[in-house]
Every structure is written in structure tokens, then in C-alpha cells.
Design a protein around this motif. Sequence first.
Motif, PDB file in Angstrom:
ATOM      1  N   ILE A  15       0.802  -1.217   0.000  1.00 33.25           N
ATOM      2  CA  ILE A  15       0.000   0.000   0.000  1.00 33.25           C
ATOM      3  C   ILE A  15       0.838   1.270   0.000  1.00 33.25           C
ATOM      4  CG2 ILE A  15      -0.258   0.096   2.509  1.00 33.25           C
ATOM      5  CD1 ILE A  15      -3.155   1.022   2.011  1.00 33.25           C
ATOM      6  N   PHE A  16       2.031   1.184   0.601  1.00 29.74           N
ATOM      7  CA  PHE A  16       2.857   2.371   0.678  1.00 29.74           C
ATOM      8  C   PHE A  16       4.043   2.317  -0.283  1.00 29.74           C
ATOM      9  CE2 PHE A  16       0.912   2.012   4.944  1.00 29.74           C
ATOM     10  CZ  PHE A  16       0.133   3.160   4.880  1.00 29.74           C
ATOM     11  N   ALA A  17       3.976   1.453  -1.287  1.00 32.28           N
ATOM     12  CA  ALA A  17       5.063   1.364  -2.258  1.00 32.28           C
ATOM     13  C   ALA A  17       5.223   2.707  -2.964  1.00 32.28           C
ATOM     14  CB  ALA A  17       4.767   0.272  -3.268  1.00 32.28           C
ATOM     15  N   GLY A  18       6.458   3.147  -3.083  1.00 32.46           N
ATOM     16  CA  GLY A  18       6.726   4.416  -3.731  1.00 32.46           C
ATOM     17  C   GLY A  18       6.545   5.612  -2.830  1.00 32.46           C
ATOM     18  N   GLU A  19       6.227   5.371  -1.562  1.00 27.42           N
ATOM     19  CA  GLU A  19       6.022   6.459  -0.615  1.00 27.42           C
ATOM     20  C   GLU A  19       6.607   6.076   0.736  1.00 27.42           C
ATOM     21  OE1 GLU A  19       2.235   8.255   1.775  1.00 27.42           O
ATOM     22  OE2 GLU A  19       2.073   8.223  -0.412  1.00 27.42           O
ATOM     23  N   ILE A  20       7.372   6.985   1.334  1.00 27.86           N
ATOM     24  CA  ILE A  20       7.888   6.762   2.678  1.00 27.86           C
ATOM     25  C   ILE A  20       7.437   7.908   3.574  1.00 27.86           C
ATOM     26  CG2 ILE A  20       9.886   5.482   1.820  1.00 27.86           C
ATOM     27  CD1 ILE A  20      11.603   7.916   2.417  1.00 27.86           C
ATOM     28  N   THR A  21       7.292   7.620   4.854  1.00 28.17           N
ATOM     29  CA  THR A  21       6.846   8.620   5.812  1.00 28.17           C
ATOM     30  C   THR A  21       7.946   8.878   6.829  1.00 28.17           C
ATOM     31  OG1 THR A  21       4.556   7.880   5.560  1.00 28.17           O
ATOM     32  CG2 THR A  21       5.068   9.257   7.473  1.00 28.17           C
ATOM     33  N   VAL A  22       8.317  10.122   6.954  1.00 25.99           N
ATOM     34  CA  VAL A  22       9.392  10.520   7.865  1.00 25.99           C
ATOM     35  C   VAL A  22       8.817  11.373   8.988  1.00 25.99           C
ATOM     36  CG1 VAL A  22      11.570  11.781   8.088  1.00 25.99           C
ATOM     37  CG2 VAL A  22      11.068  10.486   5.992  1.00 25.99           C
ATOM     38  N   ALA A  23       9.030  10.927  10.211  1.00 27.88           N
ATOM     39  CA  ALA A  23       8.649  11.709  11.388  1.00 27.88           C
ATOM     40  C   ALA A  23       9.868  12.541  11.775  1.00 27.88           C
ATOM     41  CB  ALA A  23       8.241  10.792  12.535  1.00 27.88           C
ATOM     42  N   ALA A  24       9.723  13.859  11.749  1.00 31.82           N
ATOM     43  CA  ALA A  24      10.872  14.733  11.970  1.00 31.82           C
ATOM     44  C   ALA A  24      10.599  15.756  13.063  1.00 31.82           C
ATOM     45  CB  ALA A  24      11.243  15.456  10.671  1.00 31.82           C
ATOM     46  N   ALA A  25      11.620  16.007  13.874  1.00 28.43           N
ATOM     47  CA  ALA A  25      11.528  17.028  14.908  1.00 28.43           C
ATOM     48  C   ALA A  25      11.199  18.372  14.276  1.00 28.43           C
ATOM     49  CB  ALA A  25      12.851  17.112  15.673  1.00 28.43           C
ATOM     50  N   ALA A  26      10.474  19.201  15.018  1.00 29.97           N
ATOM     51  CA  ALA A  26       9.950  20.457  14.459  1.00 29.97           C
ATOM     52  C   ALA A  26      11.036  21.344  13.867  1.00 29.97           C
ATOM     53  CB  ALA A  26       9.191  21.220  15.545  1.00 29.97           C
ATOM     54  N   ASN A  27      12.236  21.341  14.454  1.00 26.88           N
ATOM     55  CA  ASN A  27      13.298  22.212  13.928  1.00 26.88           C
ATOM     56  C   ASN A  27      13.713  21.834  12.512  1.00 26.88           C
ATOM     57  OD1 ASN A  27      16.226  20.785  13.944  1.00 26.88           O
ATOM     58  ND2 ASN A  27      14.972  19.946  15.588  1.00 26.88           N
ATOM     59  N   VAL A  28      13.497  20.577  12.156  1.00 30.63           N
ATOM     60  CA  VAL A  28      13.857  20.106  10.814  1.00 30.63           C
ATOM     61  C   VAL A  28      12.882  20.645   9.767  1.00 30.63           C
ATOM     62  CG1 VAL A  28      14.265  18.043   9.395  1.00 30.63           C
ATOM     63  CG2 VAL A  28      14.873  18.025  11.814  1.00 30.63           C
ATOM     64  N   GLY A  29      11.729  21.113  10.234  1.00 29.61           N
ATOM     65  CA  GLY A  29      10.708  21.593   9.324  1.00 29.61           C
ATOM     66  C   GLY A  29      11.164  22.734   8.433  1.00 29.61           C
ATOM     67  N   TYR A  30      12.152  23.501   8.896  1.00 30.50           N
ATOM     68  CA  TYR A  30      12.602  24.656   8.124  1.00 30.50           C
ATOM     69  C   TYR A  30      13.538  24.268   6.977  1.00 30.50           C
ATOM     70  CZ  TYR A  30      10.664  26.902  12.209  1.00 30.50           C
ATOM     71  OH  TYR A  30       9.803  27.278  13.215  1.00 30.50           O
ATOM     72  N   VAL A  31      14.098  23.072   7.045  1.00 30.25           N
ATOM     73  CA  VAL A  31      15.067  22.647   6.036  1.00 30.25           C
ATOM     74  C   VAL A  31      14.586  21.442   5.239  1.00 30.25           C
ATOM     75  CG1 VAL A  31      16.301  21.116   7.637  1.00 30.25           C
ATOM     76  CG2 VAL A  31      17.526  22.088   5.696  1.00 30.25           C
ATOM     77  N   ILE A  32      13.554  20.765   5.731  1.00 27.32           N
ATOM     78  CA  ILE A  32      13.163  19.484   5.145  1.00 27.32           C
ATOM     79  C   ILE A  32      12.673  19.617   3.700  1.00 27.32           C
ATOM     80  CG2 ILE A  32      10.755  19.509   5.944  1.00 27.32           C
ATOM     81  CD1 ILE A  32      13.176  16.482   5.886  1.00 27.32           C
ATOM     82  N   GLU A  33      11.991  20.706   3.379  1.00 28.82           N
ATOM     83  CA  GLU A  33      11.506  20.877   2.005  1.00 28.82           C
ATOM     84  C   GLU A  33      12.668  20.917   1.015  1.00 28.82           C
ATOM     85  OE1 GLU A  33       8.875  24.019  -0.701  1.00 28.82           O
ATOM     86  OE2 GLU A  33       8.830  24.155   1.495  1.00 28.82           O
ATOM     87  N   LYS A  34      13.729  21.614   1.384  1.00 32.28           N
ATOM     88  CA  LYS A  34      14.916  21.696   0.534  1.00 32.28           C
ATOM     89  C   LYS A  34      15.575  20.320   0.421  1.00 32.28           C
ATOM     90  CE  LYS A  34      18.128  23.998  -1.768  1.00 32.28           C
ATOM     91  NZ  LYS A  34      19.000  24.978  -1.079  1.00 32.28           N
ATOM     92  N   LEU A  35      15.627  19.587   1.508  1.00 28.00           N
ATOM     93  CA  LEU A  35      16.226  18.258   1.499  1.00 28.00           C
ATOM     94  C   LEU A  35      15.450  17.304   0.594  1.00 28.00           C
ATOM     95  CD1 LEU A  35      17.013  17.929   5.314  1.00 28.00           C
ATOM     96  CD2 LEU A  35      18.723  17.976   3.483  1.00 28.00           C
ATOM     97  N   VAL A  36      14.138  17.303   0.743  1.00 25.75           N
ATOM     98  CA  VAL A  36      13.307  16.404  -0.073  1.00 25.75           C
ATOM     99  C   VAL A  36      13.407  16.767  -1.552  1.00 25.75           C
ATOM    100  CG1 VAL A  36      10.937  15.686  -0.575  1.00 25.75           C
ATOM    101  CG2 VAL A  36      11.705  15.882   1.798  1.00 25.75           C
ATOM    102  N   LYS A  37      13.411  18.045  -1.844  1.00 23.93           N
ATOM    103  CA  LYS A  37      13.532  18.500  -3.235  1.00 23.93           C
ATOM    104  C   LYS A  37      14.835  18.016  -3.851  1.00 23.93           C
ATOM    105  CE  LYS A  37      13.296  22.672  -6.090  1.00 23.93           C
ATOM    106  NZ  LYS A  37      13.128  24.161  -6.073  1.00 23.93           N
ATOM    107  N   GLU A  38      15.916  18.115  -3.085  1.00 26.58           N
ATOM    108  CA  GLU A  38      17.222  17.660  -3.582  1.00 26.58           C
ATOM    109  C   GLU A  38      17.237  16.143  -3.735  1.00 26.58           C
ATOM    110  OE1 GLU A  38      20.885  18.370  -5.181  1.00 26.58           O
ATOM    111  OE2 GLU A  38      19.466  19.890  -4.464  1.00 26.58           O
ATOM    112  N   PHE A  39      16.640  15.434  -2.784  1.00 30.26           N
ATOM    113  CA  PHE A  39      16.563  13.976  -2.843  1.00 30.26           C
ATOM    114  C   PHE A  39      15.807  13.523  -4.082  1.00 30.26           C
ATOM    115  CE2 PHE A  39      13.900  10.223  -1.781  1.00 30.26           C
ATOM    116  CZ  PHE A  39      14.906   9.272  -1.651  1.00 30.26           C
ATOM    117  N   ASN A  40      14.720  14.205  -4.402  1.00 26.31           N
ATOM    118  CA  ASN A  40      13.886  13.808  -5.535  1.00 26.31           C
ATOM    119  C   ASN A  40      14.533  14.068  -6.888  1.00 26.31           C
ATOM    120  OD1 ASN A  40      10.779  14.557  -3.858  1.00 26.31           O
ATOM    121  ND2 ASN A  40      11.667  12.557  -4.285  1.00 26.31           N
TER     122      ASN A  40
END
Length: 265
Positions: A15-40
Motif C-alpha cells: 500500500i505504501f510502495a513508492g512512498e515513505i513517511t518521515v517523522a521529523a523534529a519540528a526544527n527540521v521543518g525549516y530545512v526538510i523541504e529543501k532536502l526532499v527537493k534535492e533527494f527527488n
Amino acid sequence: MKKIIIGLMILCSTIFAGEITVAAAANVGYVIEKLVKEFNKTNPDIKVEIVLGSSGKLVSQIEYGAFYDIFMSADMTFPKALYDKKLAITEPVVYAQGVLSLFSAKELDYSKNLALLKDASISKIAVANPKTAPYGAAAVEAMKNFGIEDATKDKLVYAESISQVVTYATTATDVGFVAKSSLYDEKMLQYKQNKNWIDVDQKLYTPINQGMVIVDNTKNLVGYTRNEMKKAEIKAFYDFILSATAKKIFQDYGYIVKWVNLLQQ
């Protein structure tokens, strides 16, 4: 009935093939979008869902069956607790070291350092809940080591997470202890160092070594097993967060990464 059960097991495994869920501390919220964009850029077919919150609350969710694949904490204590309870399949590793800053939406006399928090003009100080937010614990430790614990204890306003501290400090309190990463958010760039914020002396608090684990959630959903593709997708993002590319992004958002390799040894 047997066919239905088998069908559900197959569904749960894919059901979750092709999708992963990451639980991240709130401070990571400011950088996570940039990280995911680079990963993709190199993994365009893997969708990364992010759930943000205080590290303590995210751990509680995992312990009660929340379906997360990776946990990015604001410290090493919470991921270690998961590993010790056999709720993580990898030992905690440090992916970045956080920095604590003192912030106010109005200009303050930061030449006084933390002593300014004793001033009568400062009546409310926002701090993340030290029981569930490592940055909150660091803030309390810093005030104690600076010798202003008694002078500030009646001024403290507790937030649920370090990101909520930013909201408080810009709307409801005179000042707040924030993650430095929040100051690199586009909405925060209007505030200037030494006028609106300063870094808290790192000698005043225990280093904020932020740890990560791959969560063992096989117990959280009956019949669920990670297929090889799913495992590879999780590992790909896990490895990316530890890569030189990710370290550069973390550094651009105020984190310390030069010690990370040594801490992992």
C-alpha cells in the motif's frame, strides 16, 4: 475468508510502495523541504511524506503504533529509546548538530547576552517544553548555567514544540529560545543578527546532537512486511540525509555538520 486475509496481507505489504513517511523534529521543518527537493532530483519516483512535531511526542506516537518509516529526532536520547525497545532497526546516528538562538521580533540590547532576560522589560520568555523538546531542555540548561534560572522562572511560557516558540516570540512573548534553523526561513530573513537574535553560547548547553533511526513498524500493522522495493526506498532517503549533499544543506540552515563524521565513529 482465507482469500480475504491473504488479500489484506498483500495490500498491507504494498500500500505504501513508492512512498515513505518521515517523522521529523519540528526544527527540521525549516530545512526538510529543501532536502526532499534535492533527494527527488535523483529519486523522482519516491514520495516523501513528512510529519513534524516535538521529538518526545513523535516517539510516543511510534510507541503507540504510528506508521513512520524514519525518525529524525532533535537529540540522540529519543531514537536510542526506540532502538533499546526494539522499535528501530538501525542504531541512532547523528545527522546534524543543532544550534540554539535567542530571538525577538523587536530589537533588543544583546550586548547584555542572556542577562537581558532579567530586565523588567522582558516579562515573557517562550521556551519549548523541555520534557518533549530537546531545544527546550537546552534553553533551560543554558539559563541555569548562565545563572539566571531563578530570575526567569516566572517569565517562562512553554510551547509544544520549537516551531511554536517562533510563533510565540513573533506574536505573544518578548523573546524566545529558537532553533537557529528557523531564522533561515524566508519569513524570518527580515530579522537581523545582533539586533533581533543571537546564538546562545554553546558552552552553556549540552550539544544538540540530532539522531536518526529507521523505524521497525512491522508490529504496527498486522500482516505488514516491507518488500525489497520499500526497504530500498527507505534506505535511499536514510543514506541521503547522511550524504555530503545533505550536510551542505543543513549547514546552509545554521546547523553544525563538521563534527558529524566524528560523532558517528
